[in-house]
Design a protein around this motif. Sequence first.
Motif, PDB file in Angstrom:
ATOM      1  N   ASN A 108       0.743  -1.188  -0.087  1.00  0.00           N
ATOM      2  CA  ASN A 108      -0.001  -0.201   0.074  1.00  0.00           C
ATOM      3  C   ASN A 108       0.701   1.438  -0.141  1.00  0.00           C
ATOM      4  OD1 ASN A 108      -2.689  -1.570  -0.071  1.00  0.00           O
ATOM      5  ND2 ASN A 108      -2.178  -1.566   2.099  1.00  0.00           N
ATOM      6  N   GLN A 109       2.226   1.193  -0.345  1.00  0.00           N
ATOM      7  CA  GLN A 109       3.160   2.264  -0.220  1.00  0.00           C
ATOM      8  C   GLN A 109       3.737   2.293  -1.642  1.00  0.00           C
ATOM      9  OE1 GLN A 109       5.847   2.089   3.174  1.00  0.00           O
ATOM     10  NE2 GLN A 109       4.098   2.370   4.574  1.00  0.00           N
ATOM     11  N   THR A 110       2.878   2.466  -2.838  1.00  0.00           N
ATOM     12  CA  THR A 110       3.345   2.246  -3.960  1.00  0.00           C
ATOM     13  C   THR A 110       2.702   3.690  -4.870  1.00  0.00           C
ATOM     14  OG1 THR A 110       3.433   0.101  -4.185  1.00  0.00           O
ATOM     15  CG2 THR A 110       3.337   1.246  -6.286  1.00  0.00           C
ATOM     16  N   TYR A 111       3.629   4.229  -5.365  1.00  0.00           N
ATOM     17  CA  TYR A 111       2.979   5.736  -5.832  1.00  0.00           C
ATOM     18  C   TYR A 111       2.225   5.231  -7.269  1.00  0.00           C
ATOM     19  CZ  TYR A 111       2.969   9.820  -8.904  1.00  0.00           C
ATOM     20  OH  TYR A 111       2.713  10.799  -9.697  1.00  0.00           O
ATOM     21  N   LYS A 112       1.124   5.895  -7.439  1.00  0.00           N
ATOM     22  CA  LYS A 112       0.226   5.704  -8.558  1.00  0.00           C
ATOM     23  C   LYS A 112       0.057   6.793  -9.454  1.00  0.00           C
ATOM     24  CE  LYS A 112      -2.917   2.603  -8.051  1.00  0.00           C
ATOM     25  NZ  LYS A 112      -4.309   1.837  -7.698  1.00  0.00           N
TER      26      LYS A 112
ATOM     27  N   GLY B 172      -3.961   0.114 -20.009  1.00  0.00           N
ATOM     28  CA  GLY B 172      -3.381  -0.810 -19.400  1.00  0.00           C
ATOM     29  C   GLY B 172      -2.615  -0.481 -18.146  1.00  0.00           C
ATOM     30  N   SER B 173      -1.938  -0.995 -17.658  1.00  0.00           N
ATOM     31  CA  SER B 173      -0.956  -0.410 -16.344  1.00  0.00           C
ATOM     32  C   SER B 173       0.525  -0.890 -16.638  1.00  0.00           C
ATOM     33  CB  SER B 173      -1.464  -1.121 -15.035  1.00  0.00           C
ATOM     34  OG  SER B 173      -2.880  -0.927 -14.577  1.00  0.00           O
ATOM     35  N   TYR B 174       1.340   0.085 -16.491  1.00  0.00           N
ATOM     36  CA  TYR B 174       2.620   0.012 -16.622  1.00  0.00           C
ATOM     37  C   TYR B 174       3.351   0.599 -15.334  1.00  0.00           C
ATOM     38  CZ  TYR B 174       0.914  -0.022 -21.453  1.00  0.00           C
ATOM     39  OH  TYR B 174      -0.016  -0.702 -22.476  1.00  0.00           O
ATOM     40  N   TYR B 175       4.391  -0.284 -15.044  1.00  0.00           N
ATOM     41  CA  TYR B 175       5.213   0.351 -13.998  1.00  0.00           C
ATOM     42  C   TYR B 175       6.295   1.123 -14.332  1.00  0.00           C
ATOM     43  CZ  TYR B 175       3.676  -3.579 -10.387  1.00  0.00           C
ATOM     44  OH  TYR B 175       3.096  -4.347  -9.595  1.00  0.00           O
ATOM     45  N   MET B 176       6.482   2.276 -13.433  1.00  0.00           N
ATOM     46  CA  MET B 176       7.859   3.015 -13.676  1.00  0.00           C
ATOM     47  C   MET B 176       8.676   2.365 -12.570  1.00  0.00           C
ATOM     48  SD  MET B 176       6.730   6.526 -11.640  1.00  0.00           S
ATOM     49  CE  MET B 176       5.336   6.902 -12.569  1.00  0.00           C
ATOM     50  N   ALA B 177       9.942   2.413 -12.820  1.00  0.00           N
ATOM     51  CA  ALA B 177      11.112   1.865 -11.705  1.00  0.00           C
ATOM     52  C   ALA B 177      12.058   2.685 -11.763  1.00  0.00           C
ATOM     53  CB  ALA B 177      11.047   0.281 -12.028  1.00  0.00           C
ATOM     54  N   ALA B 178      12.904   2.378 -10.571  1.00  0.00           N
ATOM     55  CA  ALA B 178      14.376   2.969 -10.389  1.00  0.00           C
ATOM     56  C   ALA B 178      15.225   2.106 -10.088  1.00  0.00           C
ATOM     57  CB  ALA B 178      14.048   4.211  -9.766  1.00  0.00           C
ATOM     58  N   THR B 179      16.470   1.928 -10.205  1.00  0.00           N
ATOM     59  CA  THR B 179      17.488   0.934  -9.490  1.00  0.00           C
ATOM     60  C   THR B 179      18.764   1.730  -9.655  1.00  0.00           C
ATOM     61  OG1 THR B 179      18.098  -1.132  -9.315  1.00  0.00           O
ATOM     62  CG2 THR B 179      17.926  -0.171 -11.552  1.00  0.00           C
ATOM     63  N   ALA B 180      19.630   1.458  -8.900  1.00  0.00           N
ATOM     64  CA  ALA B 180      20.870   2.044  -8.792  1.00  0.00           C
ATOM     65  C   ALA B 180      21.986   1.854  -9.922  1.00  0.00           C
ATOM     66  CB  ALA B 180      21.605   1.728  -7.599  1.00  0.00           C
TER      67      ALA B 180
ATOM     68  N   THR C  83      15.110  -2.352  -5.815  1.00  0.00           N
ATOM     69  CA  THR C  83      14.056  -1.691  -7.039  1.00  0.00           C
ATOM     70  C   THR C  83      12.933  -1.220  -6.553  1.00  0.00           C
ATOM     71  OG1 THR C  83      15.224  -2.862  -8.925  1.00  0.00           O
ATOM     72  CG2 THR C  83      13.191  -1.594  -9.332  1.00  0.00           C
ATOM     73  N   THR C  84      12.884   0.354  -6.567  1.00  0.00           N
ATOM     74  CA  THR C  84      11.472   0.812  -6.448  1.00  0.00           C
ATOM     75  C   THR C  84      10.803   0.902  -7.593  1.00  0.00           C
ATOM     76  OG1 THR C  84      10.224   2.823  -5.398  1.00  0.00           O
ATOM     77  CG2 THR C  84      12.322   3.139  -6.621  1.00  0.00           C
ATOM     78  N   ARG C  85       9.666   1.015  -7.386  1.00  0.00           N
ATOM     79  CA  ARG C  85       8.444   1.004  -8.570  1.00  0.00           C
ATOM     80  C   ARG C  85       7.135   1.497  -8.017  1.00  0.00           C
ATOM     81  NH1 ARG C  85       7.255  -5.524 -10.248  1.00  0.00           N
ATOM     82  NH2 ARG C  85       5.802  -5.870  -8.630  1.00  0.00           N
ATOM     83  N   GLY C  86       6.781   2.490  -9.024  1.00  0.00           N
ATOM     84  CA  GLY C  86       5.444   2.911  -9.040  1.00  0.00           C
ATOM     85  C   GLY C  86       4.646   2.399  -9.940  1.00  0.00           C
ATOM     86  N   VAL C  87       3.294   2.822 -10.329  1.00  0.00           N
ATOM     87  CA  VAL C  87       2.626   2.252 -11.498  1.00  0.00           C
ATOM     88  C   VAL C  87       1.879   3.397 -12.229  1.00  0.00           C
ATOM     89  CG1 VAL C  87       0.596   1.893  -9.806  1.00  0.00           C
ATOM     90  CG2 VAL C  87       0.945   0.627 -12.029  1.00  0.00           C
TER      91      VAL C  87
END
Length: 564
Positions: free
Chosen positions: A205-209, A277-285, A298-302
Amino acid sequence: MARPVLLLACAILLLASTMASCAIVEHSFYVKNMTVNRLCNEHTITAVNGRLPGPTIRVQVGDTLIVHVHNQSPYNVTIHWHGVFQILTSWSDGPNMVTQCPIQPGNKYTYKFNLLKQEGTLWWHAHASWLRATVHGALFIRPKSSHLYPFPKPHKEVRILLGEWWNGNVIDIVNAAVATGAAPNSSNAFTINGRPGDLYSCSQNQTYKLKVVKGKTYLLRIINAALNNQLFYKIANHNMTVVAADASYTNPYVTDVVVVAPGQTVDALLTADQPVGSYYMAATAYESAVGVPFDNTTTRGVIVYEGSTSVPLMPVLPAFNDTPTDFKFNSNITALTSGTHWVPVPTHVDEDMFVTVGLGYEACTANATCGGPNNTKFSASMNNESFVLPTTLSLLQAFFFNKQGIYNATFPNNPPVTFDYTNASINSNTPLLYPPKSTAVKILKYNSTVQMVLQNTAVIGVENHPMHIHGLNFYVLAQGFGNFDPKTDNKSFNLINPMMRNTIGVPVGGWAVIRFYANNPGVWIMHCHLDVHLTWGLATAFLVENGPTPSSTLTPPPADLPQC
């Protein structure tokens, strides 16, 4: 809450801008501890106005920003307005012991400055110890209403603030590292707009949308607020068009990945042009150093299209050590010379500097045990000078009032010895391993032009170093790998439309050439924006003298400037 108030007269600002009107935008920041739940645990963090990230500040070019900072935390605090030129307002720049003494617990200070000659995405953050891990927020500078963006007006502007999270008190973590001389603990997670995302424990429940409408275009204002990690950012099945970097307009550059170093910002247009549809955005080092522990999560939002009920698609992220992707992104961005505020590249150079940047060691105190290799402490340096902040008076106060003994105007234009900078065998060269500690700075004449070759070294290990200069932007003329060779590499200089930045990631085992006008009186620190390296001394400062007229003279300090 911001309170814009129309000014009756803007005569001074009109000299610097073609605006029709200007406004005062006023905020109050209450810096204090708060409790949050992250990664299955309850944590106490320091934040502004009970938010993580802190408030987003929205202004127009030419506005005056006033921020009243009330320090209700247990720590010393300053606020830096990252990337803001601070024209003749160096007192409001914010770095601790550089332009001010810290705001002590229970005290307050008011920052006041004008937003001139720049548009785009910047940000603000604490500049004392490691508080910027949670004390930070976005700063959007929009064009005046009578001016248009140099790209199609987006349907919506979206903050994408990338951060870093520790399961622990960051002040305790850095203090322990400083005491032992060891490398600090790596972070436990990355975040998007303060949220870790559903790949982490207890974070469903801590995912940016971000909700989007098919066919609409969105301006993503991407900020890397992480302390110690450069980041790759991708969105599944979508390209982005870069239109600005560090609040300077760029020629449109289409890419499927954005690379941002700590401190950098990128403005990118995203068009919702894929099937609903739905698509993840993601960031990693992006981690360029070999064999160094780092946060490999990896962090990700949707991104959710209107009407979508599908399971999100995940982008294929670059490998953590994908230097070619990093270099391609950063070497392909060029300036939009028809854009607002563009100034042609100076062709004359007054100060020609060659500056090595890299790591080293510091000898452990007698009869002590230190956590670095062979009972040493880690250190870092520029031109073999490891920077130490003053403790009794800020650099700007000492410079303005001509106080002796606070700094040495001895920072060299060249390293003390010439060597094979990127050859790993130099690790056995003892003089280079132990750079002397000092407060060595460089004094510059007003309006002089400075060219600097930033050369990475292989002392201890090679790594990409994001270097940030306060108070000005610089042109990135060229960058490459290995040792800079003026006979051949000068030929690759872009003097037509080079990217403008306030933070540059010097390529791992390589170099970058920057050029800038020293046209803003005051004291401007240059430092690595990996906070661990700044802690170790990878910094210096430029002291820019006053110009010949009142409009080029730094004003006296405000009455409420904090004292040490």
